[in-house]
Design a protein around this motif. Structure first.
Motif, short mmCIF file in Angstrom:
data_model
loop_
_atom_site.label_atom_id
_atom_site.label_comp_id
_atom_site.label_asym_id
_atom_site.label_seq_id
_atom_site.Cartn_x
_atom_site.Cartn_y
_atom_site.Cartn_z
N PRO A 3 1.89 -9.28 9.48
CA PRO A 3 1.22 -9.87 8.32
C PRO A 3 0.59 -8.79 7.45
CG PRO A 3 -0.12 -10.15 10.28
CD PRO A 3 1.19 -9.59 10.74
N TYR A 4 0.62 -9.02 6.15
CA TYR A 4 0.01 -8.04 5.27
C TYR A 4 -0.61 -8.74 4.05
CZ TYR A 4 3.91 -8.31 1.91
OH TYR A 4 4.83 -8.74 0.98
N ALA A 5 -1.58 -8.07 3.48
CA ALA A 5 -2.17 -8.45 2.20
C ALA A 5 -2.19 -7.19 1.35
CB ALA A 5 -3.56 -9.03 2.39
N GLU A 6 -2.57 -7.34 0.10
CA GLU A 6 -2.57 -6.18 -0.78
C GLU A 6 -3.47 -6.42 -1.98
OE1 GLU A 6 1.54 -5.65 -1.88
OE2 GLU A 6 1.78 -7.78 -2.26
N VAL A 7 -3.66 -5.39 -2.76
CA VAL A 7 -4.40 -5.50 -4.00
C VAL A 7 -3.44 -5.16 -5.13
CG1 VAL A 7 -5.28 -3.12 -3.80
CG2 VAL A 7 -6.44 -4.75 -5.32
N ILE A 8 -3.50 -5.94 -6.21
CA ILE A 8 -2.60 -5.72 -7.34
C ILE A 8 -3.41 -5.45 -8.60
CG2 ILE A 8 -0.85 -7.18 -6.31
CD1 ILE A 8 -1.54 -9.31 -8.48
N GLY A 9 -2.81 -4.68 -9.49
CA GLY A 9 -3.45 -4.38 -10.77
C GLY A 9 -2.65 -3.32 -11.49
N ASP A 10 -3.15 -2.93 -12.65
CA ASP A 10 -2.51 -1.89 -13.45
C ASP A 10 -3.58 -1.24 -14.33
OD1 ASP A 10 -0.82 -0.25 -14.85
OD2 ASP A 10 0.04 -1.84 -16.09
N SER A 15 -8.06 1.94 -6.51
CA SER A 15 -8.66 0.89 -5.70
C SER A 15 -9.08 1.40 -4.32
CB SER A 15 -7.68 -0.27 -5.52
OG SER A 15 -8.21 -1.24 -4.64
N LYS A 16 -10.28 1.03 -3.91
CA LYS A 16 -10.80 1.38 -2.60
C LYS A 16 -10.48 0.32 -1.55
CE LYS A 16 -14.79 3.77 -4.69
NZ LYS A 16 -14.47 5.14 -4.29
N SER A 17 -9.87 -0.79 -1.97
CA SER A 17 -9.65 -1.90 -1.05
C SER A 17 -8.77 -1.54 0.15
CB SER A 17 -9.04 -3.09 -1.80
OG SER A 17 -9.97 -3.62 -2.72
N PRO A 18 -7.68 -0.74 0.00
CA PRO A 18 -6.88 -0.40 1.17
C PRO A 18 -7.68 0.34 2.24
CG PRO A 18 -5.62 0.00 -0.82
CD PRO A 18 -7.03 -0.29 -1.25
N CYS A 37 -0.46 -2.41 -4.74
CA CYS A 37 0.81 -2.63 -5.43
C CYS A 37 0.58 -2.63 -6.94
CB CYS A 37 1.43 -3.95 -5.00
SG CYS A 37 3.06 -4.27 -5.72
N LEU A 38 1.25 -1.73 -7.63
CA LEU A 38 1.17 -1.69 -9.08
C LEU A 38 1.98 -2.85 -9.65
CD1 LEU A 38 0.44 -0.23 -11.75
CD2 LEU A 38 2.57 1.05 -11.49
N VAL A 39 1.30 -3.74 -10.37
CA VAL A 39 1.95 -4.89 -11.00
C VAL A 39 1.57 -4.90 -12.47
CG1 VAL A 39 2.17 -7.40 -11.04
CG2 VAL A 39 1.91 -6.21 -8.86
N THR A 40 2.56 -4.81 -13.33
CA THR A 40 2.30 -4.83 -14.77
C THR A 40 2.14 -6.27 -15.24
OG1 THR A 40 4.64 -4.97 -15.35
CG2 THR A 40 3.70 -2.76 -15.05
N ALA A 41 1.64 -6.42 -16.44
CA ALA A 41 1.50 -7.77 -17.02
C ALA A 41 2.86 -8.44 -17.13
CB ALA A 41 0.83 -7.67 -18.39
N TRP A 57 3.40 -12.33 3.93
CA TRP A 57 2.38 -12.05 2.92
C TRP A 57 1.26 -13.08 2.99
CZ3 TRP A 57 1.16 -14.33 -2.09
CH2 TRP A 57 0.42 -13.49 -2.94
N ARG A 58 0.04 -12.62 3.28
CA ARG A 58 -1.10 -13.51 3.39
C ARG A 58 -1.77 -13.77 2.04
NH1 ARG A 58 -2.90 -13.84 8.73
NH2 ARG A 58 -1.05 -13.77 10.05
N GLY A 59 -1.57 -12.86 1.10
CA GLY A 59 -2.19 -13.01 -0.20
C GLY A 59 -2.57 -11.66 -0.77
N CYS A 60 -3.33 -11.67 -1.84
CA CYS A 60 -3.71 -10.42 -2.47
C CYS A 60 -5.04 -10.54 -3.18
CB CYS A 60 -2.64 -9.96 -3.46
SG CYS A 60 -2.47 -11.04 -4.91
N ASN A 61 -5.68 -9.40 -3.33
CA ASN A 61 -6.80 -9.29 -4.24
C ASN A 61 -6.26 -8.92 -5.62
OD1 ASN A 61 -8.44 -8.03 -1.49
ND2 ASN A 61 -9.26 -9.78 -2.60
N VAL A 62 -6.93 -9.38 -6.64
CA VAL A 62 -6.46 -9.21 -8.02
C VAL A 62 -7.51 -8.44 -8.80
CG1 VAL A 62 -5.70 -10.39 -10.11
CG2 VAL A 62 -5.28 -11.44 -7.86
N THR A 63 -7.09 -7.35 -9.41
CA THR A 63 -7.99 -6.59 -10.26
C THR A 63 -7.43 -6.58 -11.68
OG1 THR A 63 -9.22 -4.50 -10.46
CG2 THR A 63 -6.93 -4.36 -9.70
N MET A 64 -8.07 -5.83 -12.54
CA MET A 64 -7.68 -5.81 -13.95
C MET A 64 -6.24 -5.33 -14.11
SD MET A 64 -10.24 -7.09 -15.41
CE MET A 64 -9.90 -6.75 -17.14
#
Length: 285
Positions: A3-10, A15-18, A37-41, A57-64
């Protein structure tokens, strides 16, 4: 299947979350991962569609800049995220449905819980800023009976935010510039009162303009809380500590919201028996 989770943003490299979630996974002995994970708009929709089909995939944190953009792409949003108006955590159910949540408000409130367990005649918070962090701060404080003075560079925006988030309270909107110059105002007896001053703006962050707040505006015995994490010891906190005031730094909110998300992702509370001392060392290394 790990199982894994992640933080996404661009961008996302900062990010300090990992580091935080990796520390808790190791301490809990969980065979899981937390990634960035780098995710563009433009790629946000495809990213969520792919993750829906990934049972690991358990889910993700979302940043700007995705906290608002993800909402129409989800199956449901929790009442708290709906009230705050932003999603910072997405959870995947076994059937692939996605739920948007917000852990910023409980994360912000966590270090204040010992104080809030005490009775007070009155609770007042001076909150500086009108952005996304301020929305979570205002929501959390209003639920605990605080009267809020919200300060922004645009007082009309501050008023509109209060009217949207906490329309039933007697809260006040002021110009942030009001706090810039020294004041000779004599505060009344604060016995039995809880005063809180919160910097929920990016002012004072590395690379940003300084926060113009003269310490004379801070009531005696206040708690001064700065949500900024870079630097951890902001000029506001340094000045407050020099004045003998209690302080809370931005790592407290970061860790608090992360702990809520960790439980949601992995089903257990993170091990925090050292008052987060080792985690703080890792986050500031």
């Amino acid at each position: 299947m790990i199982p894994y989770a992640e933080v996404i943003g661009d961008p996302i490299v900062q990010s300090k979350s990992p580091v935080m979630h990796g520390h808790w996974l190791e301490r809990a002995g969980i065979a899981g991962e937390y990634r960035r994970c780098l995710v563009t708009a433009e790629g946000l929709g495809d990213y969520l569609a792919e993750r829906r089909a990934d049972a690991a995939w358990r889910g993700c944190n979302v940043t700007m800049p995705h906290k608002l953009a993800v909402r129409p792409l989800l199956d449901r949003v929790t009442p708290l995220a709906e009230q705050i108006g932003a999603v910072n955590t997405i959870l995947r159910a076994e059937d692939g449905t996605l739920t948007g949540d917000n852990t910023d408000a409980p994360g912000f409130m966590e270090p204040l819980r010992p104080l809030l367990a005490e009775p007070h005649l009155f609770r007042m918070a001076r909150v500086l800023g009108t952005g996304g962090a301020a929305r979570a701060v205002v929501t959390g404080l209003a639920a605990e009976g605080f009267t809020i003075v919200l300060a922004g560079r645009d007082p009309a925006k501050a008023r509109a935010l209060l009217d949207e988030l906490v329309p039933d309270g007697e809260h006040h909107a002021v110009d942030l510039a009001h706090f810039a110059d020294p004041t000779d105002f004599e505060f009344d007896d604060r016995q039995g009162l809880l005063d809180l001053v919160v910097n929920a703006s990016p002012l004072g962050m590395a690379g940003q303009p300084p926060l113009q707040l003269d310490i004379s505006h801070v009531p005696p015995a206040s708690v001064v809380y700065d949500v900024i994490t870079s630097p951890v010891h902001t000029p506001l906190l340094v000045e407050a500590e020099a004045a003998g005031l209690r302080t809370v730094d931005g790592l407290a909110m970061l860790i608090g919201q992360g702990a809520v998300a960790f439980r949601l992702f992995f089903g257990v509370q993170p091990v925090r028996d050292d008052n987060d001392a080792e985690l703080r060392r890792l986050l500031t290394a």
